[in-house]
Structure formats: structure tokens, C-alpha cells
Design a protein around this motif. Structure first.
Motif, PDB file in Angstrom:
ATOM      1  N   LEU A  21       1.005  -1.106   0.145  1.00 17.88           N
ATOM      2  CA  LEU A  21       0.203  -0.292   0.238  1.00 17.88           C
ATOM      3  C   LEU A  21       0.866   0.596  -0.208  1.00 17.88           C
ATOM      4  N   HIS A  22       1.979   0.871   0.106  1.00 14.51           N
ATOM      5  CA  HIS A  22       2.740   2.264  -0.101  1.00 14.51           C
ATOM      6  C   HIS A  22       4.188   1.892  -0.977  1.00 14.51           C
ATOM      7  N   LEU A  23       3.922   2.238  -2.054  1.00 18.99           N
ATOM      8  CA  LEU A  23       4.895   2.134  -2.900  1.00 18.99           C
ATOM      9  C   LEU A  23       5.270   2.975  -4.274  1.00 18.99           C
ATOM     10  N   HIS A  24       6.492   3.723  -4.231  1.00 21.63           N
ATOM     11  CA  HIS A  24       6.321   5.175  -5.600  1.00 21.63           C
ATOM     12  C   HIS A  24       6.911   4.224  -6.265  1.00 21.63           C
ATOM     13  N   ILE A  25       6.039   4.014  -7.527  1.00 24.54           N
ATOM     14  CA  ILE A  25       6.610   3.719  -8.650  1.00 24.54           C
ATOM     15  C   ILE A  25       7.765   4.026  -9.116  1.00 24.54           C
ATOM     16  N   ALA A 201      -2.381  10.239   3.109  1.00 23.44           N
ATOM     17  CA  ALA A 201      -1.061  11.242   3.144  1.00 23.44           C
ATOM     18  C   ALA A 201       0.202  10.747   4.026  1.00 23.44           C
ATOM     19  N   HIS A 202       1.240  10.465   3.319  1.00 21.15           N
ATOM     20  CA  HIS A 202       2.495  10.497   4.141  1.00 21.15           C
ATOM     21  C   HIS A 202       2.471  11.617   5.314  1.00 21.15           C
ATOM     22  N   ALA A 203       3.218  11.578   6.496  1.00 13.95           N
ATOM     23  CA  ALA A 203       2.654  12.753   7.797  1.00 13.95           C
ATOM     24  C   ALA A 203       3.475  11.898   8.850  1.00 13.95           C
ATOM     25  N   ASP A 225       0.411   7.606   5.876  1.00 16.91           N
ATOM     26  CA  ASP A 225       1.223   6.274   5.061  1.00 16.91           C
ATOM     27  C   ASP A 225       3.002   7.042   5.581  1.00 16.91           C
ATOM     28  N   HIS A 226       3.861   6.215   6.583  1.00 21.30           N
ATOM     29  CA  HIS A 226       4.578   6.002   7.723  1.00 21.30           C
ATOM     30  C   HIS A 226       3.970   6.225   9.370  1.00 21.30           C
ATOM     31  N   GLY A 227       3.812   7.738   9.380  1.00 16.02           N
ATOM     32  CA  GLY A 227       2.883   7.813  10.918  1.00 16.02           C
ATOM     33  C   GLY A 227       3.742   7.132  11.495  1.00 16.02           C
ATOM     34  N   SER A 282       7.471  -0.789   0.699  1.00 18.76           N
ATOM     35  CA  SER A 282       9.339  -0.557   0.693  1.00 18.76           C
ATOM     36  C   SER A 282       9.318   0.169   0.371  1.00 18.76           C
ATOM     37  N   ASP A 283       8.204   1.368  -0.170  1.00 21.60           N
ATOM     38  CA  ASP A 283       8.228   2.831  -0.040  1.00 21.60           C
ATOM     39  C   ASP A 283       9.231   3.023  -1.922  1.00 21.60           C
ATOM     40  N   ASP A 284      10.499   2.658  -1.777  1.00 21.22           N
ATOM     41  CA  ASP A 284      11.058   3.247  -2.996  1.00 21.22           C
ATOM     42  C   ASP A 284      12.150   1.925  -2.753  1.00 21.22           C
TER      43      ASP A 284
HETATM   44 ZN    ZN Z   1       6.963   7.029   0.837  1.00 22.21          ZN
END
Ligand code: ZN
Ligand code: HPA
Length: 340
Positions: A21-25, A201-203, A225-227, A282-284
Motif C-alpha cells: 500500500l506504500h510504493l512509489h513507482i 497522506a504521508h505524515a 503513510d509512515h506515521g 517498501s516505499d522506494d
Molecule cells: Zn513514501
């Protein structure tokens, strides 16, 4: 799986059915593809070789990563480039148990250098369609606003995104966090929600717990996202638990960007123990040393994550997703089969 309280093997964690759910292509752009696309598109790179580029993957904070992230993505020019990028991510994700993905893209990082939003979405979308057919991976695309650009730019980006509204499930907020609080984007998030889009939202990655509260109260997001900096505010932790607000946590990212000094200090298990719904992502992955299965393995090694923990986090990733109820039911059945 057999003994649910013992250490799960790498292969068990890779085969665990999960949603990412948290992946920047754009964060899946591996150095070899940077060079391949630069050659194809005639882009001259400020790096001597793949190894030279890889040697730059040492970050002191979020901004130092973002500088490289925005520089390398300049090689992404055509619909085919975005399709190939997404295809490679999906192959990797499939091998690490991803059954559903909700991926971010940063339209402003492309439109500002002359690449149209439609080019990006159509390329990503073509690869997602192939994956649905060939890999049985379901998906959605999250249009993410850059919070270090003006809110009016976000508004224009949303309007452009609506031309591909059948593809886009949600809006998000990313890029440099500190000094760019969620509240600046209240109006554009309200507009997006009015258009029927979901909101995340990332926060609380580098920013303070107050930004998480703003994202909830002013942007009315459904996930954070993160949190991770919520851990500094016990009342906020209690609220996240009481309101069942999922966090999309990215352990290896947090260490590589020095939001957390070492993985053994990561708050994910403390948040989980306090009743917060956490997921592993995995984010990036091209930049942070691992895809989602690798993040599970790292948590096992550093924090003693058990098979029960892993299955609970995977279950949350499915229930916290924006997949249809039927798809969630099917994936939860796969998860039950994994548990045996
Ligand atoms: Zn991110
Ligand atoms: N944080 C904020 N913005 C980002 C990130 C991140 O981890 N990755 C890509 N854009």
C-alpha cells in the motif's frame, strides 16, 4: 506454515500473500534501468556507470534521497518507459508475495519536465492490466501531490488527473515533509474527496505527530503513510488504535533515510502492541535496499517478527486496501491457506 510463534523462513515471508500500500513507482527505478532508458532516450547522465550511480545511494535524510530520486527519473520519457518500469516492479513484487498493490505516482515530477500525466498513467496502467491478467495481481493508482510545491499546483494536477479518473483510486501527499504541513492542502483534498477519490497522506515520517493529526482532521485521510512519529504522542497512538487508522510503515526506508537510527529501534512492534493497525511496505525499493518481502525478512532479523506477526500485518494490508470486498475475501482466504 507450521509453528506460528517461531521465526518464519525467508521463503515463508516471501510467499505470504500481501498487499503493498506504500510504493512509489518512480522509486522502483533500478540503476540498470536508468542507464538502459538513458541510452534509449538519448539522455546524458551525470553518473559514470551503474556502479557509480549505486554508490550515490547513501542518504542523510529525506531531502538527500529526494534530490537523487527526482534526478534519476528524468530518464522516464515515454508511455513505454513507464510501462517497463511498472512491469519490472510487478515481476519482483509477484516473487515476494504481492497480490494487490496501490502504487503512488508523482505527476508533478513529470509534467514539470514536459511529460504529460496521461503518458504516465497510460504506461503504468498498461503494465497493471498485464499483471492483472498474467499474475493475478490487482491494483490501483494513487495520484500524489508534491507538498513542497504550491497548493495551486496540486489543484491543477488534480484537474489533469481527472482525465484518467477511471484509473485513479485515491490522492496522496509526499515529498519534503518538514515545513510543509498537511493543512496547506485542505482544499484540494476536499475537492478530490468530492470527486469520489479516497485520500491518504504521508505524515509523521520526518514531520512531527501534529502533522498526523492535521492529515486526519483537515485532509480526512483513511490511512497514514509512515506515521511512525505517532509513537512520540501516546494520545495520538490511542486515537489511531481507537479509530482503526492504518499506518503504511516502511522499515528499510526509515533506516536508510535516518528517521530511525537502526532497525532494532523501529517502533512498528510497539505501535502494533498498542493496537495500531500497521502494514509493511517498501516505499522506494530500488533506493532503500529491498522490496516488501525483504522488509519482512529484515523485521524478523532485527525485531524477532514471528509468523503470527507477519500474518497479522499481511491481513491488515488486505483489509486496509481499497480493493473490492470480493477481492479482499479472496485474498484473506489465500492468507488463511498460508497459515495452514
Ligand atoms: Zn513514501
Ligand atoms: N517520503 C516522502 N516523499 C517521497 C518518499 C518518501 O519516503 N518517497 C518518494 N517520495
Amino acid at each position: 506454515m507450521s509453528d506460528s510463534s517461531s521465526a518464519p523462513s525467508d521463503s515463508a515471508l516471501f510467499s505470504l500473500p500481501k498487499a503493498e500500500l506504500h510504493l512509489h513507482i518512480e522509486g522502483t527505478l533500478e540503476p540498470d534501468l536508468v542507464f538502459e532508458l538513458a541510452g534509449r532516450n538519448g539522455v546524458s547522465l551525470p553518473f559514470a556507470s551503474v556502479d557509480d550511480l549505486r554508490s550515490k545511494y547513501e542518504f542523510s535524510d529525506l531531502q538527500s534521497f529526494l534530490d537523487l530520486y527526482y534526478a534519476t527519473m528524468d530518464v522516464l520519457r515515454t508511455e513505454d518507459d513507464f510501462a517497463e518500469l511498472t512491469r519490472r516492479y510487478l515481476a519482483k513484487a509477484a516473487s515476494q508475495g504481492v497480490r494487490h498493490v496501490e502504487l503512488f505516482f508523482d505527476p508533478q515530477a513529470h509534467t514539470t519536465r514536459g511529460v504529460r500525466l496521461e503518458t504516465v498513467v497510460d504506461g503504468i496502467g498498461a503494465a497493471l492490466d498485464e499483471a492483472e491478467r498474467d499474475l493475478d495481481i490487482s491494483s490501483g493508482i494513487i495520484l500524489s501531490f508534491l507538498r513542497d510545491r504550491p497548493a495551486e499546483d496540486a489543484e491543477a494536477t488534480l484537474m489533469a488527473g481527472l482525465s484518467r479518473s477511471e484509473r485513479i483510486i485515491a490522492v496522496g501527499l509526499d515529498s519534503a515533509e518538514v515545513g510543509n504541513p498537511p493543512g496547506l492542502f485542505e482544499d484540494v483534498f476536499a475537492r478530490a474527496r468530492d470527486e469520489g477519490l479516497r485520500a491518504v497522506a504521508h505524515a509523521g515520517e520526518e514531520g512531527p505527530p501534529e502533522y498526523i493529526i492535521e492529515a486526519l482532521d483537515l485532509l480526512q485521510v483513511e490511512r497514514i503513510d509512515h506515521g511512525i512519529r505517532a509513537i512520540e504522542d501516546p494520545a495520538l497512538v490511542a486515537r489511531l488504535a481507537a479509530e482503526s487508522i492504518p499506518l503504511t510503515v516502511c522499515p528499510l526506508s526509515n533506516v536508510r533515510l535516518r528517521a530511525v537510527p537502526v532497525l532494532a529501534d523501529h517502533p512498528i512492534l510497539r505501535l502494533d502492541a498498542a493496537g495500531v493497525a500497521v502494514t509493511v511496505n517498501s516505499d522506494d525499493p530500488a533506493y532503500f535496499g529491498g522490496y516488501v518481502g525483504d522488509n519482512f525478512v529484515a523485521l524478523r532479523d532485527a525485531l524477532g517478527l514471528t509468523a503470527d506477526d507477519a500474518a497479522r500485518f499481511a491481513r491488515t494490508s488486505i483489509t486496509a486496501s481499497f480493493a473490492s470486498d470480493d477481492r479482499k475475501t479472496a485474498l484473506l482466504a489465500e492468507l488463511d491457506a498460508w497459515r495452514g
